[in-house]
Scaffold this active site. Sequence first.
Site: not given
Ligand code: NDP
Length: 287
Positions: A75, A111, A136, A161-162
Amino acid sequence: MIPHTAFDGYTLIFGVIGSPITHTFSPKMHNPVFRKHAINAAYVPFHVNPNQVEDALKGLKALSISGINVTLPHKQTVLKYLDDVDPYAQKVGAVNTIVNKNGRLIGYNTDGPGFILALETECRTTVQNKKCTILGAGGSARAIAFSLAQQHAASLTFINRTLRTAQELAENISSSHPTLPIQCLTNTSSDVATILSDSDIIIQTTSVGLNSTDSPIDNFDWVKPNHICVDIIYLPSKTTFLKQCEQKNAVIQNGLGMLAGQGALAFELFTGIKEDLSTFKRELNHD
Ligand code: NDP
């Protein structure tokens, strides 16, 4: 209706690029809607390796492919190979839809707007003047947050988390929406429950709960019936986060709404046809 077998020299080709791509739901959504509108078109998944994004986009032009969606991890990468980028997608720094307009590739991001469309259509609410909290601060949180800001949310809070990642996102949004109150906290902060309780709309965007029963938060004492709680995860269809919010009678929505919403808006960019979100949702729910 045009049957699948009617493809010919006039068939318009659309698709989605990503890596991996086998899990995509997009063909299941778009192909029946093309047929419904008697559009001679096909929508196919293309696996594109991260080191071949430029070649893939050159290929779109060479093969006169009419338009594509872009999913992870491309993306952001596609931005530098496009001829033009819509201002909102530029701000978000990510493109999920590319339209081939007479050999020029134009990038858009549906999105965030798709999320808003689903929220308005299915939860019957608007974002204007609402206190919004996002769990998030990743890519999807970014697209959603820019749309919430554009739709005049009263405030934005990121719980992540971060902390630094959330603060960087907040700084980005503040630079184009300087009057919007934005705050950031970590998910371990003692203020989390108070912030959530005081919010109108809570959006779970972390990947915690994807294909699991995990939840990014453990305490749900704050949930009240007037809360709107969305989880953008759609597998499972009801995450632990959503189940807990539902038990407290909050209005809930899963990620199929956003998926259908971004699809409906991409379809409109591809064809000029505004089709109801419910049509795309129905196709997603078909076995
Ligand atoms: P990213 O990898 O960009 O972001 C992930 C986020 O999750 C970050 O904020 C990260 O925090 C947090 N995170 C990951 N692991 C943990 C943990 N163990 N504990 C706490 N926080 C955690 O992912 P995306 O934003 O691209 O996607 C996120 C979700 O959204 C996915 O599950 C995806 O399937 C869903 N999604 C759904 C869409 C839809 O159309 N419905 C479209 C796009 C995504 P940190 O910054 O601390 O790492």
